[in-house]
Design a protein around this motif. Sequence first.
Motif, PDB file in Angstrom:
ATOM      1  N   PHE A 131      39.035 -68.330  19.392  1.00 37.30           N
ATOM      2  CA  PHE A 131      39.681 -67.697  20.459  1.00 37.30           C
ATOM      3  C   PHE A 131      39.761 -68.725  21.536  1.00 37.30           C
ATOM      4  CE2 PHE A 131      38.296 -64.136  18.243  1.00 37.30           C
ATOM      5  CZ  PHE A 131      39.222 -62.977  18.296  1.00 37.30           C
ATOM      6  N   SER A 132      40.883 -68.563  22.278  1.00 42.68           N
ATOM      7  CA  SER A 132      40.842 -69.386  23.332  1.00 42.68           C
ATOM      8  C   SER A 132      40.256 -69.014  24.430  1.00 42.68           C
ATOM      9  CB  SER A 132      42.509 -69.692  23.790  1.00 42.68           C
ATOM     10  OG  SER A 132      42.749 -70.277  25.211  1.00 42.68           O
ATOM     11  N   THR A 133      39.792 -69.882  25.377  1.00 42.83           N
ATOM     12  CA  THR A 133      38.872 -69.435  26.561  1.00 42.83           C
ATOM     13  C   THR A 133      39.887 -69.576  28.091  1.00 42.83           C
ATOM     14  OG1 THR A 133      37.910 -71.423  26.867  1.00 42.83           O
ATOM     15  CG2 THR A 133      36.754 -70.106  25.441  1.00 42.83           C
ATOM     16  N   VAL A 134      41.268 -69.949  27.751  1.00 45.22           N
ATOM     17  CA  VAL A 134      41.874 -70.144  28.888  1.00 45.22           C
ATOM     18  C   VAL A 134      42.221 -68.501  29.457  1.00 45.22           C
ATOM     19  CG1 VAL A 134      44.003 -71.015  29.603  1.00 45.22           C
ATOM     20  CG2 VAL A 134      42.860 -72.194  28.106  1.00 45.22           C
ATOM     21  N   ASN A 135      42.066 -68.460  30.765  1.00 49.28           N
ATOM     22  CA  ASN A 135      42.210 -67.244  31.297  1.00 49.28           C
ATOM     23  C   ASN A 135      43.756 -66.928  31.470  1.00 49.28           C
ATOM     24  OD1 ASN A 135      42.616 -64.790  33.038  1.00 49.28           O
ATOM     25  ND2 ASN A 135      41.018 -65.438  34.662  1.00 49.28           N
ATOM     26  N   PRO A 136      44.168 -65.952  30.474  1.00 49.48           N
ATOM     27  CA  PRO A 136      45.729 -65.735  30.411  1.00 49.48           C
ATOM     28  C   PRO A 136      46.430 -65.515  31.883  1.00 49.48           C
ATOM     29  CG  PRO A 136      44.457 -64.420  28.709  1.00 49.48           C
ATOM     30  CD  PRO A 136      43.659 -64.708  29.922  1.00 49.48           C
ATOM     31  N   ALA A 137      45.850 -65.210  32.912  1.00 46.30           N
ATOM     32  CA  ALA A 137      46.329 -64.879  34.302  1.00 46.30           C
ATOM     33  C   ALA A 137      46.585 -66.388  35.006  1.00 46.30           C
ATOM     34  CB  ALA A 137      45.275 -64.130  35.092  1.00 46.30           C
ATOM     35  N   SER A 138      45.943 -67.583  34.521  1.00 50.93           N
ATOM     36  CA  SER A 138      45.825 -68.691  35.017  1.00 50.93           C
ATOM     37  C   SER A 138      46.543 -69.636  34.055  1.00 50.93           C
ATOM     38  CB  SER A 138      44.714 -69.318  35.576  1.00 50.93           C
ATOM     39  OG  SER A 138      43.628 -69.183  34.758  1.00 50.93           O
ATOM     40  N   ALA A 139      46.945 -69.337  32.990  1.00 47.57           N
ATOM     41  CA  ALA A 139      47.369 -70.323  32.141  1.00 47.57           C
ATOM     42  C   ALA A 139      48.573 -71.060  32.504  1.00 47.57           C
ATOM     43  CB  ALA A 139      47.498 -69.764  30.499  1.00 47.57           C
ATOM     44  N   GLY A 140      49.389 -70.441  33.124  1.00 49.25           N
ATOM     45  CA  GLY A 140      50.581 -71.099  33.343  1.00 49.25           C
ATOM     46  C   GLY A 140      50.757 -71.376  34.813  1.00 49.25           C
ATOM     47  N   ALA A 141      49.617 -71.634  35.488  1.00 51.57           N
ATOM     48  CA  ALA A 141      49.650 -72.012  36.777  1.00 51.57           C
ATOM     49  C   ALA A 141      49.927 -73.445  36.974  1.00 51.57           C
ATOM     50  CB  ALA A 141      48.210 -71.629  37.358  1.00 51.57           C
ATOM     51  N   ALA A 142      49.398 -74.328  36.149  1.00 48.80           N
ATOM     52  CA  ALA A 142      50.049 -75.618  36.240  1.00 48.80           C
ATOM     53  C   ALA A 142      51.643 -75.862  36.045  1.00 48.80           C
ATOM     54  CB  ALA A 142      49.246 -76.622  35.411  1.00 48.80           C
ATOM     55  N   GLY A 143      52.462 -74.755  35.735  1.00 52.30           N
ATOM     56  CA  GLY A 143      53.620 -75.107  35.550  1.00 52.30           C
ATOM     57  C   GLY A 143      54.090 -75.771  34.390  1.00 52.30           C
ATOM     58  N   GLY A 144      53.935 -75.124  33.278  1.00 53.35           N
ATOM     59  CA  GLY A 144      54.137 -75.560  31.894  1.00 53.35           C
ATOM     60  C   GLY A 144      53.207 -75.165  30.790  1.00 53.35           C
ATOM     61  N   PRO A 145      53.574 -75.484  29.676  1.00 51.33           N
ATOM     62  CA  PRO A 145      52.645 -74.968  28.602  1.00 51.33           C
ATOM     63  C   PRO A 145      51.344 -75.725  28.739  1.00 51.33           C
ATOM     64  CG  PRO A 145      54.296 -76.239  27.861  1.00 51.33           C
ATOM     65  CD  PRO A 145      54.798 -75.951  29.113  1.00 51.33           C
ATOM     66  N   LEU A 146      50.151 -75.256  28.506  1.00 51.92           N
ATOM     67  CA  LEU A 146      48.907 -75.794  28.695  1.00 51.92           C
ATOM     68  C   LEU A 146      48.440 -76.112  27.143  1.00 51.92           C
ATOM     69  CD1 LEU A 146      46.459 -76.473  30.603  1.00 51.92           C
ATOM     70  CD2 LEU A 146      45.601 -74.211  29.615  1.00 51.92           C
TER      71      LEU A 146
END
Length: 360
Positions: A131-146
């Motif tokens: 499983f990914s541990t990236v918080n879905p709420a902040s995944a796109g905060a950097a502006g682009g796919p992580l």
Amino acid sequence: VMANVIPIHRELRYDPDTRRGQLEIITTPYYHPILPLIYDSDLAKTCQPKDNLPARFTYPQDAHAQVAKAVKMYREIFGAAPTGMWPGEGSVAQPVLEVFRSNGIQWSASDVKVLTNSGPPNQPNISPYRFSTVNPASAGAAGGPLKEQPGMWMALVFRDTELSDRIGFKYQAYKGEEAAEDFVQTILSRAPKSDDDDVLVTVILDGENAWEWYRQDMDGKEFLNAFYRKLTTLYSTKQIITTSTSDYLSGNSGRGIKPHPMELLPKMESLWPGSWINANFDTWIGEPEENRAWEYLLRARMDLERSGIPQPDPSADAPGSRTKAWYAYFAWEEMYAAEGSDWFWWYGYDQSAPAGDKPF
């Protein structure tokens, strides 16, 4: 007897670096909270869509503190950090995985019903899942796919509920030898059809609860002795290889266990929020009495925050006794204790305490 408990477990503890030891000892969030509900009680909306919920309780920093305090205590006892963590009552949710991983936890566990409801649904319970541990709420905060990195992954295993519950409930009426034979034959029935594959069978249960109910086998001693004897025989033919989760992931050539590295595990898209009870949180939230308790907890938490007493570093030691800093530290300690799951367990109509609910 009690003075020997920790030294014996320390001696038998599995060390993932040396691949030696008999028991992989894990821990649980410090005061045994339902961690997803401490992180954000609105996570229950997904798994309990028809229930009325209390005002939102959302303190991710408290969830972090509960995990960090547990890791600190484990390190003090065993001289090393834990690799795995059993979340209280098998309670998991996607946003909480980042809390585990940021505290060095590499794997966790829940019930197969949680796996069934996760995405993609209805996956077979034959291996750990990534499983990914990236918080879905902040995944796109950097502006682009992580782009995910290995450090952003976490492995979860899911209990074979039917097999686990045989120990907890079914074998109460069996004789020890009979129960052990039924158990190993059931495990063997889960065996893969191909020589190239293996199947991970995960047995999880409350290890202290079962034995007092065994009517034909005092404390389950006959069952346990017969079970371990049969496992020893079956290990010699490699039909059943007992393993710790860390051993299964990293591999142990000395025991005939091939590695299953994180990046090769089946990848899941999402993790269903729920516990090992009903794949939801309805034992602790959703009934009027439970919701009232969450309202009280929220009021106390808000008052503590407004008091100006800073939230302590969860990895720091307690200050000197009876100092102002000591009292401040233990104000927060009482808050963390109030977040523990067992207060909520007895509220409402879904659980009944032997002495009634009044003590709680």
